[in-house]
Enzyme design. Structure first.
Site, PDB file in Angstrom:
ATOM      1  N   HIS A 351     -16.571   8.566   5.599  1.00  0.00           N
ATOM      2  CA  HIS A 351     -15.443   8.510   4.668  1.00  0.00           C
ATOM      3  C   HIS A 351     -14.156   8.187   5.446  1.00  0.00           C
ATOM      4  O   HIS A 351     -13.833   8.862   6.433  1.00  0.00           O
ATOM      5  CB  HIS A 351     -15.284   9.829   3.904  1.00  0.00           C
ATOM      6  N   ALA A 352     -13.439   7.167   5.000  1.00  0.00           N
ATOM      7  CA  ALA A 352     -12.295   6.657   5.770  1.00  0.00           C
ATOM      8  C   ALA A 352     -11.209   7.717   5.960  1.00  0.00           C
ATOM      9  O   ALA A 352     -10.901   8.469   5.035  1.00  0.00           O
ATOM     10  CB  ALA A 352     -11.709   5.445   5.049  1.00  0.00           C
ATOM     11  N   HIS A 381      -4.549   1.097   3.148  1.00  0.00           N
ATOM     12  CA  HIS A 381      -4.337   2.511   2.806  1.00  0.00           C
ATOM     13  C   HIS A 381      -4.315   3.364   4.081  1.00  0.00           C
ATOM     14  O   HIS A 381      -3.399   4.161   4.306  1.00  0.00           O
ATOM     15  CB  HIS A 381      -5.472   2.963   1.869  1.00  0.00           C
ATOM     16  N   GLU A 382      -5.321   3.179   4.921  1.00  0.00           N
ATOM     17  CA  GLU A 382      -5.410   3.998   6.137  1.00  0.00           C
ATOM     18  C   GLU A 382      -4.267   3.694   7.100  1.00  0.00           C
ATOM     19  O   GLU A 382      -3.684   4.597   7.697  1.00  0.00           O
ATOM     20  CB  GLU A 382      -6.767   3.777   6.836  1.00  0.00           C
ATOM     21  N   HIS A 385      -1.179   5.522   6.389  1.00  0.00           N
ATOM     22  CA  HIS A 385      -1.131   6.877   6.949  1.00  0.00           C
ATOM     23  C   HIS A 385      -0.614   6.840   8.391  1.00  0.00           C
ATOM     24  O   HIS A 385       0.254   7.609   8.783  1.00  0.00           O
ATOM     25  CB  HIS A 385      -2.526   7.503   6.957  1.00  0.00           C
ATOM     26  N   GLU A 409      -0.604   9.309   0.476  1.00  0.00           N
ATOM     27  CA  GLU A 409      -1.678   8.501  -0.100  1.00  0.00           C
ATOM     28  C   GLU A 409      -1.160   7.219  -0.756  1.00  0.00           C
ATOM     29  O   GLU A 409      -1.894   6.251  -0.910  1.00  0.00           O
ATOM     30  CB  GLU A 409      -2.472   9.326  -1.122  1.00  0.00           C
ATOM     31  N   HIS A 509     -14.518  14.869  -1.067  1.00  0.00           N
ATOM     32  CA  HIS A 509     -13.390  15.799  -0.985  1.00  0.00           C
ATOM     33  C   HIS A 509     -13.737  17.219  -1.392  1.00  0.00           C
ATOM     34  O   HIS A 509     -12.986  18.136  -1.096  1.00  0.00           O
ATOM     35  CB  HIS A 509     -12.230  15.251  -1.826  1.00  0.00           C
ATOM     36  N   TYR A 519      -4.174  12.039  -4.997  1.00  0.00           N
ATOM     37  CA  TYR A 519      -4.523  10.647  -5.304  1.00  0.00           C
ATOM     38  C   TYR A 519      -4.074  10.247  -6.701  1.00  0.00           C
ATOM     39  O   TYR A 519      -3.780   9.089  -6.956  1.00  0.00           O
ATOM     40  CB  TYR A 519      -6.028  10.418  -5.144  1.00  0.00           C
TER      41      TYR A 519
HETATM   42  O1  X8Z Z   1     -10.222   9.411   0.212  1.00  0.00           O
HETATM   43  C1  X8Z Z   1      -9.553   8.410   0.065  1.00  0.00           C
HETATM   44  C2  X8Z Z   1      -9.053   7.627   1.273  1.00  0.00           C
HETATM   45  C3  X8Z Z   1      -8.825   8.496   2.455  1.00  0.00           C
HETATM   46  S1  X8Z Z   1      -7.455   9.535   2.280  1.00  0.00           S
HETATM   47  C4  X8Z Z   1     -10.069   6.575   1.650  1.00  0.00           C
HETATM   48  N1  X8Z Z   1      -9.304   7.934  -1.186  1.00  0.00           N
HETATM   49  C5  X8Z Z   1      -9.804   8.610  -2.373  1.00  0.00           C
HETATM   50  C6  X8Z Z   1     -11.313   8.508  -2.485  1.00  0.00           C
HETATM   51  O2  X8Z Z   1     -11.936   7.742  -1.742  1.00  0.00           O
HETATM   52  O3  X8Z Z   1     -11.897   9.194  -3.328  1.00  0.00           O
HETATM   53  C7  X8Z Z   1      -8.504   6.770  -1.525  1.00  0.00           C
HETATM   54  C8  X8Z Z   1      -8.663   6.594  -3.003  1.00  0.00           C
HETATM   55  C9  X8Z Z   1      -9.138   7.920  -3.525  1.00  0.00           C
HETATM   56 ZN    ZN Z   2      -5.656   8.519   2.311  1.00  0.00          ZN
END
Ligand code: X8Z
Ligand code: ZN
Length: 610
Positions: A351-352, A381-382, A385, A409, A509, A519
């Site tokens: 997960h990024a 997005h990354e 950060h 975010e 998450h 988000y």
């Molecule tokens: O978790 C993230 C990022 C890392 S902060 C990739 N996002 C959420 C997800 O993947 O569920 C970005 C969009 C929503």
């Molecule tokens: Zn993020």
């Protein structure tokens, strides 16, 4: 420090001196000495020093663990997190001594931020603290290791990246279902540990004076927690008609493709048909729902592939965008230490995420990049950060964060809104910029990402807030999860579910305990940011054609807001960039207004809603 993280500090030297002062007062029967502003300042200074040290150590341990998941690295990461949790909790409790003191703004704000700095506060009891951090690390690690065998144990193994690729590209309902079911089989073993994690972290939150952990998470927004929840609801009501319009059109298109027996005309959409494991973004099914007369004229995934752009080059392109706004290039170490490709020989948390290991310039991302338009956008997005982390690094440690977590975010996403056809032409990716007739297609593609996301961005914490407040009992975890998914997203489980399943655990998450409302906020905020940046750059015309690429004036405005970190309340930071003090969905709604009009026409005679 990872952007979403449990941080912390330790305070023994200082706590001891405060405690011994009180012990002396007790012995001499004098009331304890009233704390002074000077003591509060010394307390914070000392806390910052200890904290910085511990956070750096924990970041290194967590970095290694999530790049190389083994039982040993899990144990080392849990150990480091335990130390950080224990120290922060001690500091936060000791800080209560200054509660009745009138403090200068900065001291009061930093003490409050210190108290709120843990996403998972531990109970004071060391054994429980250890149990909590071990569970927390093991859950994230199990998610990272998650794999399944769709053809039985002798058959091929599938991980999340592979399953996601199939969900994005296959239009065969059976294949999609196999991937969906397979991935959701990784999470039932998490259920008991998650239940215990809720108990322990809730206990920690209560010891710090919060009603429960959900209330603690909601206290991080410069507003009373209930008012914050009401703000979220207000925004959702603003955007809900747009979501429902998109949902109705997408449902009709899916009914056409898969048939009414699978996708009933008036009902909920089965969650495996929307191109994404969690049905959270629907951009991968664009071709099924595209406006017939509004083709966007190019396919970025195809372009990246045909130009043989690799993972590193995708990141380089993202970096160059930020540099074009006036930011310094990323340091050499970023390129050496980041993870860009999924390693073939070991388990990693794919997960990024973006990291600042040393609160200075040791910036990194960790991402199993796939060559497609979605990851091109996630890279921005990354990087958002990382550039944010660097912009606020001169500030005191406790101010090193974004104005609220939604700002962090939103930043890179706002920049990614500038990936317009005009910008792609400048990159040499397309020859001709499509004329305005392609706008509906462009807007649809983006709506499938941003509009579709809104209810998902909301519901994860609607579920968790109720879990933490005990309104949802462990015996109802899965049932309530699906009730919320039906209510907000209008999607349903593709096969019968029961309390033997634990579907929330199949979303990163939840096992990783990263609050999610950020988000939802970011989805709204990024359009406010984009509108302000376009205005600053003097760009006329529709916002979906506005790119601030190369615009130093817009970049400077953005950088100034980022450099404020969390030293001021978020409405002040928002005002610095946009001139607005309130979260406001009008930028979002205006952006998609032409699409909304088109959707309303398509939906005439159809049921809208679910
Ligand atoms: O978790 C993230 C990022 C890392 S902060 C990739 N996002 C959420 C997800 O993947 O569920 C970005 C969009 C929503
Ligand atoms: Zn993020």
């Amino acid at each position: 420090m990872r952007t979403s993280f449990l941080f912390s500090l330790t305070a023994f030297i200082l706590c001891c001196s405060l405690f011994s002062q009180n012990a002396q007062a007790q012995r001499s029967k004098k009331p304890p000495a009233k704390p002074t502003v000077g003591e509060a300042r010394a307390f914070l200074d000392s806390a910052e020093k200890k904290l910085k040290n511990l956070w750096i150590k924990t970041s290194r341990a967590s970095w290694i663990q999530s790049n190389f998941i083994t039982d040993d690295t899990d144990a080392l990461a849990a150990d480091a997190q335990k130390e950080v949790t224990a120290a922060t909790v001690d500091f936060a409790k000791a800080a209560a001594r200054f509660n009745s003191l009138k403090l200068p703004y900065d001291l009061e704000r930093q003490l409050n931020l210190l108290k709120l700095s843990l996403s998972l506060p531990g109970p004071g009891n060391p054994a429980e603290q250890e149990e909590m951090t071990q569970i927390s690390v093991s859950l994230e690690s199990d998610y990272g290791k998650g794999k399944f065998f769709p053809d039985g144990p002798q058959g091929k193994v599938v991980d999340l990246n592979q399953a996601s690729r199939i969900l994005a590209t296959s239009r065969n309902a059976d294949t999609l279902l196999r991937m969906w079911k397979g991935w959701h089989s990784i999470s039932p073993p998490m259920r008991d540990r998650y239940t215990r994690l809720v108990e322990l972290s809730n206990k920690g939150a209560k010891e710090l004076g919060y009603r429960d952990l959900g209330a603690m998470w909601r206290s991080n927004y410069d507003l009373p927690p209930d008012q914050f929840a009401a703000e979220i609801e207000r925004l959702w009501q603003q955007v809900k008609p747009l979501y429902e319009a998109l949902h109705a059109h997408v449902r009709a298109s899916l009914t056409k493709h898969y048939g009414e027996s699978l996708v009933p005309k008036d009902g909920l959409i089965p969650a495996h048909l929307l191109g994404n494991m969690w049905a959270q973004q629907w951009n991968n099914i664009y071709e099924l729902v595209a406006p017939p007369s509004g083709d966007m004229g190019y396919d970025l995934t195809e372009i990246l592939k045909s130009k043989k752009i690799d993972e590193v080059e995708m990141v380089r392109i993202g970096e160059r965008f930020f540099v074009s706004l006036g930011f310094d290039p990323l340091p050499e170490t970023f390129w050496k230490r980041s993870l860009f490709k999924k390693p073939a020989d070991r388990d990693v948390v794919c997960h990024a995420s973006a990291w600042s290991i040393d609160f200075h310039d040791d910036l990194r991302i960790k991402m199993c990049i796939e060559i497609n338009d979605e990851d091109f956008s996630t890279i921005h997005h990354e990087l958002g950060h990382n550039f944010y982390q660097r912009a606020y690094n001169p500030l005191p440690l406790l101010y090193q964060g974004s104005a609220n977590d939604g700002f962090h975010e939103a930043l890179g996403d706002a920049v990614a809104l500038s990936i317009t056809p005009e910008y792609l032409q400048q990159l040499g990716f397309i020859q001709n910029v499509p004329d305005a007739s392609g706008d509906l297609g462009l807007l649809m593609k983006l709506a499938l990402d941003k509009v579709a996301f809104l209810p998902f961005g909301l519901l994860i914490d609607q579920w968790r807030w109720k879990v933490f407040s005990d309104e949802i009992k462990p015996s109802e975890y899965n049932t309530t999860w699906w009730q919320l998914r039906e209510k907000y997203q209008g999607v349903k489980a593709p096969v019968a579910r029961s309390e033997n399943d634990f579907d929330p655990g199949a979303k990163y998450h939840v096992p990783a305990s990263v609050p999610y409302t950020r988000y939802f906020l970011a989805a709204i905020l990024q359009f406010q940011f984009h509108r302000a940046l376009a205005r600053e750059a003097g760009i006329q015309g529709p916002l979906h054609r506005a790119s601030v690429y190369n615009n130093k004036k817009a970049g400077e405005k953005l950088r100034k807001m980022m450099a404020m970190g969390q030293s001021r309340s978020w409405p002040e930071a928002l005002e610095a960039l946009t001139g607005e003090k309130k979260l406001d969905a009008t930028a979002f709604l205006d952006y998609f207004a032409p699409l909304k009009k088109w959707l309303d026409e398509q939906n005439k005679g159809r049921k809208v809603g679910y």
